[in-house]
Design an enzyme around this catalytic site. Structure first.
Site, short mmCIF file in Angstrom:
data_model
loop_
_atom_site.label_atom_id
_atom_site.label_comp_id
_atom_site.label_asym_id
_atom_site.label_seq_id
_atom_site.Cartn_x
_atom_site.Cartn_y
_atom_site.Cartn_z
N ASN A 48 0.83 -1.21 0.00
CA ASN A 48 0.00 0.00 0.00
C ASN A 48 0.86 1.25 0.00
OD1 ASN A 48 -0.49 1.92 2.55
ND2 ASN A 48 0.21 -0.08 3.30
N PHE A 71 -2.16 8.01 4.53
CA PHE A 71 -2.98 8.55 5.63
C PHE A 71 -4.26 9.21 5.12
CE2 PHE A 71 0.83 9.29 8.75
CZ PHE A 71 0.97 7.93 8.91
N SER A 107 5.20 5.08 8.83
CA SER A 107 4.61 4.79 7.52
C SER A 107 5.56 5.29 6.44
CB SER A 107 3.26 5.49 7.38
OG SER A 107 2.82 5.44 6.04
N ASN A 111 4.64 6.11 3.48
CA ASN A 111 3.83 6.72 2.43
C ASN A 111 3.56 8.20 2.60
OD1 ASN A 111 3.58 4.14 1.21
ND2 ASN A 111 2.00 3.62 2.70
N THR A 112 4.12 8.83 3.63
CA THR A 112 4.08 10.28 3.80
C THR A 112 5.51 10.78 3.70
OG1 THR A 112 2.12 10.24 5.22
CG2 THR A 112 3.53 12.18 5.36
N LYS A 137 5.05 3.30 17.07
CA LYS A 137 5.10 2.22 16.07
C LYS A 137 6.35 2.42 15.22
CE LYS A 137 2.12 -0.39 12.95
NZ LYS A 137 0.73 -0.52 12.44
N ASN A 153 5.73 -1.71 11.58
CA ASN A 153 4.94 -1.21 10.46
C ASN A 153 5.33 -1.97 9.18
OD1 ASN A 153 3.28 0.56 8.88
ND2 ASN A 153 3.74 2.23 10.27
#
Length: 360
Positions: A126, A130, A195, A197-198, A234, A263
């Protein structure tokens, strides 16, 4: 068997994000039909041993948590980003539910496509970014959840992130703002700085920056709830071992409740984004073992990454995890997954090297 047949012949051929959105809509509708959630609980988790007799923790709670937990396996953040159906996930057999990741302001996330199944590996990739409706919208839903006895009984975690448009130097302000709004409804909070993805988010795992965020969240949570709300961080599996040891020391110095390990990983060749599921398991286990060797029994470790059956769950518990989270396996195995795992773990509790187990 029915779900597996449907997954192999129908679901696996459909767009993953559309399937996810449809699932959340169905669960939200279920939440609006009186009695249906209770019926689901009877069917999917009524026979789960951990929901009847064995509880993780004692009568004073589990470590820093104020309450014992009715099982070892909970739902990881990322499935119910906006707290649309936490009680319904509990009814399907999850011992606790972590909602989010939530940011102070609503944001759409990254461009589509941004969610893919890796079928041969039973994994998911993915790059969601967010996507969520924002902390204020979540407040309204959690107020409603906690207004009922069933909602108050649910062990609930809230996973916090920063908005993409917030400068990294002001990241602590985002985490503080969400904690002020949401801590009063949470059994624990999670700082998500891992994450992939940011843009730049993982850089916040540097000890100095994370310390600032952690202190901001702890203070805001106390101010919001009028009590000490457990705060966990996390971590990414892609950190070096030396970095994980440094972060474990920071957890102790700041007084955080513990760590979620781990994560998603970017150590793959499938394209942009993080991969979850079985490819993550071995590294996640290594991180759990390393953390436990540096965090004594007072600290909570939640193992996450590639848990898809009772055998892998036991591996995480034996490595030093106190609780477990899963998400990807639900996609591949369906709604009976969590209740089945919690029941199996309850059946062999005496054989597990678990801490603070109490029979109510």
């Amino acid at each position: 068997m029915l779900y597996r047949f449907l997954f192999n012949h129908v679901i696996s051929r459909l767009d993953p994000e559309k399937c996810h959105n449809a699932t959340m809509k169905v669960l939200y509708l279920i939440s609006k039909i009186p009695g249906l959630t209770a019926l689901i609980r009877i069917f999917f988790s009524g026979s789960v041993g951990t929901l009847q007799g064995g509880w993780v923790g004692n009568q004073q709670g589990l470590k820093s948590l104020a309450r014992p937990v009715p099982g070892y396996l909970g739902l990881a953040a990322g499935m119910d980003k906006d707290a649309l159906a936490p009680l319904q996930f509990g009814a399907f057999g999850f011992a606790f539910v972590e909602v989010g990741t939530v940011t102070p302001r609503p944001q759409p996330g990254n461009d589509k496509p941004r969610l893919w199944r890796i079928l041969p590996l039973r994994a998911v990739r993915n790059r969601m970014g967010f996507n969520n409706q924002g902390a204020k919208q979540m407040v309204r839903r959690l107020q409603q959840l906690r207004s009922t006895p069933a909602g108050r009984s649910l062990i609930l975690g809230v996973n916090l992130g920063k908005n993409k448009t917030t400068d990294l130097a002001q990241a602590a302000d985002d985490y503080r703002a969400s904690a002020l709004l949401l801590a009063k409804y949470a059994d624990y909070l999670v700082i998500n700085v891992s994450s992939p993805n940011t843009p730049g988010l993982r850089s916040l795992q540097a000890t100095t920056q994370l310390r600032e965020i952690a202190e901001a969240v702890k203070t805001a949570a106390q101010q919001s709830a009028g009590r000490a709300v457990p705060v966990l961080v996390k971590l990414a599996p892609d950190l070096e071992d030396t970095q994980i040891v440094e972060l474990a020391q920071m957890v102790k110095e700041v007084g955080l409740a513990g760590v979620i390990a781990t994560n998603t990983t970017i150590n793959h060749d499938f394209g942009e984004g993080g991969v979850s599921g079985p490819p993550l398991k071995e590294r996640a286990l290594q991180v759990v073992r390393l953390l436990r060797s540096h965090l004594n029994e007072d600290y909570l470790i939640i193992g996450c990454g590639g848990i898809e059956d009772a055998a892998t769950a036991r591996q995480f518990l034996q490595a030093g995890a106190d609780l477990l989270e899963a998400l990807t396996a639900v996609i591949y195995q369906g709604p009976a997954f969590a209740g089945k795992i919690n029941k199996q773990l309850s059946a062999d509790l005496p054989a597990l090297p678990l801490r603070n187990h109490h029979q109510n």
